[in-house]
Design a protein around this motif. Sequence first.
Motif, PDB file in Angstrom:
ATOM      1  N   HIS A 248       0.772  -1.260  -0.050  1.00  0.00           N
ATOM      2  CA  HIS A 248      -0.073  -0.024   0.204  1.00  0.00           C
ATOM      3  C   HIS A 248       0.934   1.272  -0.017  1.00  0.00           C
ATOM      4  O   HIS A 248       0.677   2.290  -0.761  1.00  0.00           O
ATOM      5  N   TYR A 249       1.756   1.392   0.629  1.00  0.00           N
ATOM      6  CA  TYR A 249       2.819   2.605   0.715  1.00  0.00           C
ATOM      7  C   TYR A 249       3.745   2.444  -0.153  1.00  0.00           C
ATOM      8  O   TYR A 249       4.329   3.488  -0.746  1.00  0.00           O
ATOM      9  N   VAL A 250       4.382   1.291  -0.369  1.00  0.00           N
ATOM     10  CA  VAL A 250       5.547   0.960  -1.618  1.00  0.00           C
ATOM     11  C   VAL A 250       4.972   1.269  -2.849  1.00  0.00           C
ATOM     12  O   VAL A 250       5.366   2.074  -3.487  1.00  0.00           O
ATOM     13  N   LEU A 293       9.560   2.530 -11.622  1.00  0.00           N
ATOM     14  CA  LEU A 293       9.172   1.239 -10.764  1.00  0.00           C
ATOM     15  C   LEU A 293      10.091   0.434 -10.013  1.00  0.00           C
ATOM     16  O   LEU A 293      10.228   0.169  -9.065  1.00  0.00           O
ATOM     17  N   ARG A 294      11.035   0.145 -11.016  1.00  0.00           N
ATOM     18  CA  ARG A 294      12.424  -0.403 -10.608  1.00  0.00           C
ATOM     19  C   ARG A 294      13.092   0.197  -9.553  1.00  0.00           C
ATOM     20  O   ARG A 294      13.434  -0.333  -8.457  1.00  0.00           O
ATOM     21  N   GLU A 295      13.198   1.525  -9.564  1.00  0.00           N
ATOM     22  CA  GLU A 295      13.865   2.236  -8.613  1.00  0.00           C
ATOM     23  C   GLU A 295      13.212   2.451  -7.332  1.00  0.00           C
ATOM     24  O   GLU A 295      13.617   2.337  -6.208  1.00  0.00           O
ATOM     25  N   PHE A 300      13.051   0.107  -1.292  1.00  0.00           N
ATOM     26  CA  PHE A 300      12.287  -0.663  -0.095  1.00  0.00           C
ATOM     27  C   PHE A 300      12.748  -2.305  -0.163  1.00  0.00           C
ATOM     28  O   PHE A 300      11.970  -2.939   0.469  1.00  0.00           O
ATOM     29  N   GLY A 301      13.944  -2.559  -0.660  1.00  0.00           N
ATOM     30  CA  GLY A 301      14.456  -3.780  -0.566  1.00  0.00           C
ATOM     31  C   GLY A 301      13.876  -4.701  -1.381  1.00  0.00           C
ATOM     32  O   GLY A 301      13.858  -6.172  -1.319  1.00  0.00           O
ATOM     33  N   LEU A 302      13.129  -4.143  -2.588  1.00  0.00           N
ATOM     34  CA  LEU A 302      12.496  -5.315  -3.414  1.00  0.00           C
ATOM     35  C   LEU A 302      13.140  -5.089  -4.830  1.00  0.00           C
ATOM     36  O   LEU A 302      13.863  -4.165  -5.180  1.00  0.00           O
ATOM     37  N   GLU A 303      12.728  -6.236  -5.626  1.00  0.00           N
ATOM     38  CA  GLU A 303      13.363  -6.334  -7.044  1.00  0.00           C
ATOM     39  C   GLU A 303      12.419  -6.902  -7.823  1.00  0.00           C
ATOM     40  O   GLU A 303      11.499  -7.907  -7.507  1.00  0.00           O
ATOM     41  N   LEU A 304      12.062  -6.339  -9.067  1.00  0.00           N
ATOM     42  CA  LEU A 304      11.374  -6.854 -10.064  1.00  0.00           C
ATOM     43  C   LEU A 304      11.832  -8.220 -10.759  1.00  0.00           C
ATOM     44  O   LEU A 304      13.302  -8.135 -11.136  1.00  0.00           O
TER      45      LEU A 304
END
Length: 465
Positions: A248-250, A293-295, A300-304
Amino acid sequence: MEGSRSTKRNTEKTHTYRTQGRESVSQGLGGVREAARRDKKQKFTALLHHVNEELLRSSYQKLKKQAAPGVDGVTWQQYGEGVEERIKDLHDRVHRGAYRAQPSRRRYIAKSDGRQRPLGIAALEDKIVQQATVTVLNQIYEEDFLGFSYGFRPGRSQHQALDALWVGLRRKRVNWVLDADIRGFFDNMDHEWLMKMVEYRIADPRIQRLIRKWLKAGVIEDEQWQESLIGTPQGAVISPLLANIYLHYVFDLWVNQWRRREAQGDVIVVRYADDIVLGFEHRRQAEAFLEQLRERMKKFGLELHSEKTRLIEFGRYAVQNRGKRGQGKPDTFDFLGFTHSCGKTRKGGWFTVKRTTSKKRWRNKLQAIGEELRRRMHAKFAETGKWLRTVVQGYFNYHAVPGNFAALKSFRREVERLWWRVLRRRSQRRRIGWTRFVQIADQLLPKARILHPPPWVRLAAIYSR
């Protein structure tokens, strides 16, 4: 603060009413929801008193009765012996601060691509307290979550997400589709970022401590305890809500703001948990968004996932435009078990979105049925028929959407063949013929038929505007 109702008054009120998700909620929790609706920035400082014995008892009743036990080895039925005393003791420990979260038991299930998906099976008391906490927090976050988020929310379903996507692709000027996949989302959620997001609305330190306990409880695999530094166990009752808060926040708030400020042309968004599909009118806009979106995910520690995240040409002009360039048919994409492709209506030849069961899901389900039939090879014919009828009907209940009749019919035919082959292996002397078997199977197995209404009909019934 929790609005106009005092803590004492909220505790005393035990009357209930039905929410949109058809869950019984006390008037005290109703006051929390009203306060959350009135002020989107209000922080709730006193929530734990809503986790009372009545809520813990109802949370226990909501749990799956046949679920595998956690590290405590206690099943739902075993806990039910003397449940009133157990609930009282659990309530006392939660409010005294003596409650301790237990590690999750690691278990693996096969994924469609052949890999293993790690699950975390929580102890039964952890499930009860988590379920009660989710009930309380839902009163706040259901007022915060945006309309295009459908995953694991009261009153929302996978078919509603599918309907919204279908209608968006048909009625908006969509020419490009971004099918985004987050690599190992549940395993890579950052705990500190998550707690900052929770604290934006939840200022009750006791609720915060409960969430931290569950995040830090760790997992036990091969009798060895492993610390949990990031992520939340898939399979835990609290995990879907935490995942929705995180995204929701990311993602949700960010993409909603981007759509209002930067988007040129139509943009549609549908998210079910970590499955995300977006539609764009302009290719340049879609490519620019993908880079942003990638950036955003990286922050937040995530990756596509580089291989599973795709930007494809899709929409009412995709066939014509690709034909002019000699590029063949438009690509398809999968979402919630269905392959979406460009097509035309039978009458008028207008553009439509075709939805068929994805090949992976079709194949995996048949494989699972075949393995179970071989295990039941020497069981009574009537017992196997009863079980198989339930399985096939459950499959139809999900996949019987308009336009998917051929796949349903093919699935039923393959189930018949699997069952027939197992029966012929059972006896060399009295083999049943195919014609005779089909006559019997037609009486036992449900017929393939469409069970769901057209997407625009159901969507209009839910959202009258």
